[in-house]
Write a protein that holds these residues in place. Structure first.
Motif, short mmCIF file in Angstrom:
data_model
loop_
_atom_site.label_atom_id
_atom_site.label_comp_id
_atom_site.label_asym_id
_atom_site.label_seq_id
_atom_site.Cartn_x
_atom_site.Cartn_y
_atom_site.Cartn_z
N GLU A 225 -2.20 9.18 -2.45
CA GLU A 225 -1.67 7.63 -2.74
C GLU A 225 -0.21 8.02 -3.71
N LEU A 245 0.36 9.93 3.18
CA LEU A 245 -0.49 8.88 2.75
C LEU A 245 -1.82 9.22 4.21
N ARG A 264 -3.40 2.21 3.83
CA ARG A 264 -2.45 1.93 2.52
C ARG A 264 -0.49 1.69 2.51
#
Length: 283
Positions: A225, A245, A264
């Motif tokens: 991230e 990601l 995410r």
């Protein structure tokens, strides 16, 4: 005296740390000299009149900074915060018409005064509070929603090529201390002595951003991230973002990595972090 000289005299006296009378003496002036500028009468002398403004000046600023830095105030206590602002204003005299800017340099001042308070983490706390204030007034954006992404999911190529970037009202803050738990405790128990202990000496990276009319922050603990955030600041594409990601973290396989990347991405859109970028990019 010219208008400029009169303004300079009154400003120096109003901001004199030890009062108007002492400020006059420091200039080699007497109360009689001040009476030539400020009218006195049987009720109040010229010094007493200017003292009213001097008190208003300081306590108005003190009230503003108490509201803008409530956790810093809690960390040092009322009396020490009063003295802190007194010392701060001597070094950083307000030079902007807006009271919003009067405390802009307080985190920098605290960094230089760390040994005075014995709290090396104090400037990081003030810096985080200042970031919340500045982002609240930051530029607006139209964040993408999960519905926006789903509407484009029927054409994977179009979705992957969609240029996106982080909303402009955001900042990444790197701390040497872990402040997040202390901050959260202060929110749930306002006014409590939450700073009785010392924050953990463990570094953290905080993502601070505005969602609607609320400024939020959270720790960035995932390396993938962190890399994705770095790519999204100047602008990237959904495809490139998903590749970052989906960086493998185990032997779970590509399907699990892809699912994690979508989760995410969905969390980012729920948080209002992404907006359309100006023009396509493949960074």
């Amino acid at each position: 005296m010219t208008l400029s000289e009169t303004q300079g005299l009154l400003y120096d006296l109003i901001t004199a740390p030890r009062g108007v009378a002492v400020g006059l003496g420091a200039r080699g002036l007497t109360e009689g000299d001040l009476s030539a500028v400020v009218r006195s009468d049987a009720r109040l002398s010229a010094v007493d009149r200017v003292d009213i403004y001097a008190n208003m000046y300081f306590y108005r600023i003190l009230d503003v900074l108490r509201e803008e830095y409530p956790r810093t105030l809690a960390a040092v206590g009322e009396a020490a915060f009063h003295d802190l602002i007194t010392d701060y204003l001597l070094v950083h005299r307000p030079a902007h018409a807006s009271l919003r800017e009067v405390g802009a340099a307080l985190p920098i001042f605290l960094a230089a005064q760390a040994s005075t308070f014995g709290r090396p983490w104090l400037f990081e706390l003030a810096r985080l509070e200042r970031a919340h204030l500045e982002l609240f007034d930051g530029p607006d954006a139209h964040p993408l929603t999960i519905l926006d992404l789903r509407s484009m999911a029927v054409d994977p190529t179009e979705l992957a090529a969609l240029a996106v970037q982080l909303v402009p009202s955001h900042v990444l803050v790197t701390n040497a201390f872990t402040l997040s738990p202390v901050w959260q405790l202060a929110e749930t128990r306002p006014g409590s002595p939450v700073f009785a202990g010392v924050p953990s000496l463990l570094p953290e990276v905080l993502l601070v951003w505005r969602q609607g009319l609320v400024v939020r922050h959270r720790a960035v603990t995932d390396a993938a991230e962190a890399r994705a955030l770095e790519r999204a600041v100047p602008g990237t594409t959904i495809g490139a973002l998903c590749e970052t990601l989906a960086a493998p973290v185990s032997e779970a396989g590509e399907a699990a990595d892809a699912a994690r990347a979508f989760q995410r991405l969905a969390a980012w859109t729920d948080d209002g972090l992404l907006s359309r970028a100006e023009g396509p990019t493949a960074r």
